[in-house]
Design an enzyme around this catalytic site. Structure first.
Site, PDB file in Angstrom:
ATOM      1  N   CYS A   3       0.819  -1.218   0.000  1.00  0.00           N
ATOM      2  CA  CYS A   3       0.000   0.000   0.000  1.00  0.00           C
ATOM      3  C   CYS A   3       0.856   1.272   0.000  1.00  0.00           C
ATOM      4  O   CYS A   3       1.410   1.622  -1.035  1.00  0.00           O
ATOM      5  CB  CYS A   3      -0.995  -0.050   1.159  1.00  0.00           C
ATOM      6  SG  CYS A   3      -2.376   1.056   0.905  1.00  0.00           S
TER       7      CYS A   3
ATOM      8  N   HIS B 184      -3.120  -5.345   1.722  1.00  0.00           N
ATOM      9  CA  HIS B 184      -2.332  -5.601   2.947  1.00  0.00           C
ATOM     10  C   HIS B 184      -2.360  -7.073   3.363  1.00  0.00           C
ATOM     11  O   HIS B 184      -3.132  -7.433   4.268  1.00  0.00           O
ATOM     12  CB  HIS B 184      -2.934  -4.805   4.109  1.00  0.00           C
ATOM     13  CG  HIS B 184      -2.781  -3.334   4.005  1.00  0.00           C
ATOM     14  ND1 HIS B 184      -1.684  -2.655   4.496  1.00  0.00           N
ATOM     15  CD2 HIS B 184      -3.598  -2.392   3.485  1.00  0.00           C
ATOM     16  CE1 HIS B 184      -1.829  -1.362   4.278  1.00  0.00           C
ATOM     17  NE2 HIS B 184      -2.978  -1.176   3.668  1.00  0.00           N
TER      18      HIS B 184
ATOM     19  N   GLU C 205      -0.479  -8.464   5.320  1.00  0.00           N
ATOM     20  CA  GLU C 205      -0.068  -8.532   6.735  1.00  0.00           C
ATOM     21  C   GLU C 205      -1.258  -8.401   7.695  1.00  0.00           C
ATOM     22  O   GLU C 205      -1.112  -8.626   8.893  1.00  0.00           O
ATOM     23  CB  GLU C 205       0.998  -7.462   7.044  1.00  0.00           C
ATOM     24  CG  GLU C 205       0.522  -6.024   7.110  1.00  0.00           C
ATOM     25  CD  GLU C 205       0.340  -5.356   5.744  1.00  0.00           C
ATOM     26  OE1 GLU C 205       0.308  -6.066   4.712  1.00  0.00           O
ATOM     27  OE2 GLU C 205       0.211  -4.115   5.714  1.00  0.00           O
TER      28      GLU C 205
HETATM   29  N1  GLN Z   1      -3.514   6.380   1.673  1.00  0.00           N
HETATM   30  C1  GLN Z   1      -2.192   6.057   2.110  1.00  0.00           C
HETATM   31  C2  GLN Z   1      -1.142   6.836   1.336  1.00  0.00           C
HETATM   32  O1  GLN Z   1      -1.451   7.438   0.380  1.00  0.00           O
HETATM   33  C3  GLN Z   1      -1.921   4.587   1.960  1.00  0.00           C
HETATM   34  C4  GLN Z   1      -2.803   3.814   2.898  1.00  0.00           C
HETATM   35  C5  GLN Z   1      -2.222   2.517   3.359  1.00  0.00           C
HETATM   36  O2  GLN Z   1      -1.027   2.267   3.355  1.00  0.00           O
HETATM   37  N2  GLN Z   1      -3.104   1.699   3.848  1.00  0.00           N
HETATM   38  O3  GLN Z   1      -0.019   6.845   1.706  1.00  0.00           O
END
Ligand code: GLN
Length: 201
Positions: A86, A179, A181
């Site tokens: 992410c 994710h 994890e």
């Molecule tokens: N919205 C976050 C970002 O832009 C990412 C969100 C996440 O890692 N769950 O950094």
């Protein structure tokens, strides 16, 4: 428990911000040594690096302040396997829309931050990742980025039903918009660890 005949490896987990603890827990459950990375010095003696989910804008600032950014790029170019989940995927990418920072540019993709809209900032759904077998995993998206473009040398490991790429690999660099994890399914960690062991052997 260690799998038999496998070299002892240590995975670094970037721990400036975000859900580094959850990654550590998965690795602990798999019996894999891991250490938190907070300074450039911490990068010594690791065989792979995980960049967790969190806030990419905050992490980008801290990476620069600590000098970790340059060191990570240096090690990546020498083949260190790195996996970003992410926010981690956002930081590894070549181009980021919706963030005023320069990403590490290790993964030739373009991403759009927070692009799933305001109401549906988070969701989860089954996802088949063919390299992990036909049994789907549960993909959790939390204010996830969308991958809008992938260089032709990037391997797409998984797509949503609408064909959108959500797991990608470019040589030693892995990225997932979701994710793994945060679920009990550690197959994606296993995939990363196989990459690390191959590189370390
Ligand atoms: N919205 C976050 C970002 O832009 C990412 C969100 C996440 O890692 N769950 O950094």
């Amino acid at each position: 428990m260690f799998m038999s005949g496998i070299k002892n490896i240590t995975i670094g987990i970037l721990a400036l911000q975000g859900d580094f603890f959850e990654h550590a827990q998965v690795l602990r459950n798999l019996g894999v040594k891991n250490k938190y990375i907070k300074t450039a010095d911490d990068l010594k003696n690791i065989n792979g690096l995980i960049i967790p989910g969190g806030e990419s804008t905050v992490m980008a600032r801290l990476l620069k302040l600590t000098g970790l950014d340059k060191k990570i790029v240096f090690l990546a170019k020498r083949g260190l396997p790195i996996w970003g989940t992410c926010a981690g995927l956002i930081l590894l990418s070549n181009r980021v829309r919706g963030g005023n920072f320069r990403p590490l540019r290790l993964l030739p993709i373009s991403v759009n931050r927070n692009s799933y809209g305001r109401q549906i900032n988070s969701f989860s759904e089954p996802l088949v990742v063919p390299v992990l077998g036909q049994k789907s995993m549960y993909a959790v998206y939390i204010r996830a980025p969308q991958i809008t473009n992938t260089n032709k040398n990037v391997i797409v490991l998984a797509r949503r039903l609408n064909k959108q790429a959500v797991a990608v690999q470019y040589q030693n660099i892995l990225g997932t918009a979701f994710h793994p994890e945060l679920t009990a399914d550690s197959r994606f960690h296993g995939y990363f660890l196989a990459l690390v062991r191959k590189n370390a052997s």
